[in-house]
Design an enzyme around this catalytic site. Structure first.
Site: not given
Length: 286
Positions: A203, A222
């Site tokens: 991420k 996310d």
DNA sequence: TCCTAGCCTTTACC
DNA sequence: AGGTAAAGGCTAG
């Protein structure tokens, strides 16, 4: 400076991609690299101080063909609405080091808390610069943060992230690592280089690639983007994957990669632009 | 080799 | 006031 392309300064600075801009008396003030600048928009007119036109064009990616990008990612009615709602939103070409630390700090934090951490680090370890009668602090260099103690970093509310930031700064210094050189590598190769930093997973790496290294195919997932996927794109994923996403809070790396591959296949080379519109639209729908 | 659960700090907002 | 969610990653097993 007169704008000849679509651009919305407020959307671009409010959509959660940058953490060190603040609006005072109608002007946006920001610290970028070794510059402090202020900027405001009135219709097609962009006024600024502290940088030249070339820098503004580069930083706000004014050369990106937003109309073409919109056509590429406009694949369904949901993103169509997001594109309309935030017309003029552009990705910002951040300074990679600042971006990397910013998104290491983003781990399990909301945006106000991230802004707070970066501000404290800058005040404590960065060079002070006066501008427009106000005091600003440059973001500390890797050398400066490598010299900082973990205790000192924890004083900036970093918590367990202090160790990550310290180690990342140390690696940059020890290896004389040039983050900008990753710009020349293909997406996957640049990503694997970033994953070698402590505190950087898929991420965080995608955020750095998208927001500072021109990898518009990066698609950071996310909790908000996960919601977008579940609420609006679940029919395009395998029911097995959807069931997994619904039953667990955090993504495994495997699930994360599946979503990213889906997004790149579906939205194309500008999937990251699609992500930013979807992310901001989802966050502001409530 | 790949996967999972448990843990890691602090803040904002309800 | 107390709980929970927050632009997740590391490590042991």
């Amino acid at each position: 400076m007169r704008l000849t392309v679509p651009f919305d300064l407020d959307f671009s600075l409010c959509c959660g991609q940058v953490f060190r801009w603040q609006k005072l008396d109608g002007w946006w003030y920001g610290v970028v690299g070794d510059k402090v600048l202020k900027i405001r928009q009135c219709g097609c007119e962009l006024e600024f101080e502290g940088a030249d036109e070339g820098f503004v064009r580069y930083y706000f990616r004014l050369d990106d063909d937003l109309a073409e990008i919109g056509r590429c990612v406009d694949r369904d009615s949901y993103i169509h609405t997001a594109l309309k709602q935030y017309a003029g939103l552009r990705l910002v070409r951040q300074e990679p080091w600042n971006c990397l630390v910013g998104f290491i700090c983003s781990i399990q934090k909301n945006i106000p808390a991230i802004e707070n951490m970066l501000q404290q680090m800058s005040s404590l370890f960065g060079v002070e610069r006066e501008f427009d009668g106000k005091a600003f602090h440059l973001f500390p260099t890797a050398e400066q943060l490598a010299l900082a103690s973990e205790i000192g970093l924890r004083k900036c509310s970093l918590g367990f992230r202090a160790k990550y930031v310290k180690a990342t700064a140390q690696k940059i210094v020890d290896e004389n690592f040039d983050l900008n050189s990753l710009r020349q590598l293909p997406y996957l190769e640049a990503r694997s280089k970033l994953l070698e930093f402590m505190g950087v997973g898929l991420k965080v790496a995608d955020c750095v690639l998208l927001f500072s290294l021109d990898k518009t195919e990066a698609f950071p997932v996310d909790v908000w983007v996960k919601r977008v996927i579940l609420n609006h794109y679940s029919d395009k994923l395998s029911s097995e994957l959807v069931k997994r996403l619904q039953s667990r809070q955090t993504l495994t790396n495997k699930e994360y990669l599946k979503i990213g591959d889906f997004a790149r296949g579906y939205f194309g080379q500008y999937a990251g632009y699609a992500q930013e519109y979807l992310y901001h639209y989802e966050r502001t729908q409530r």
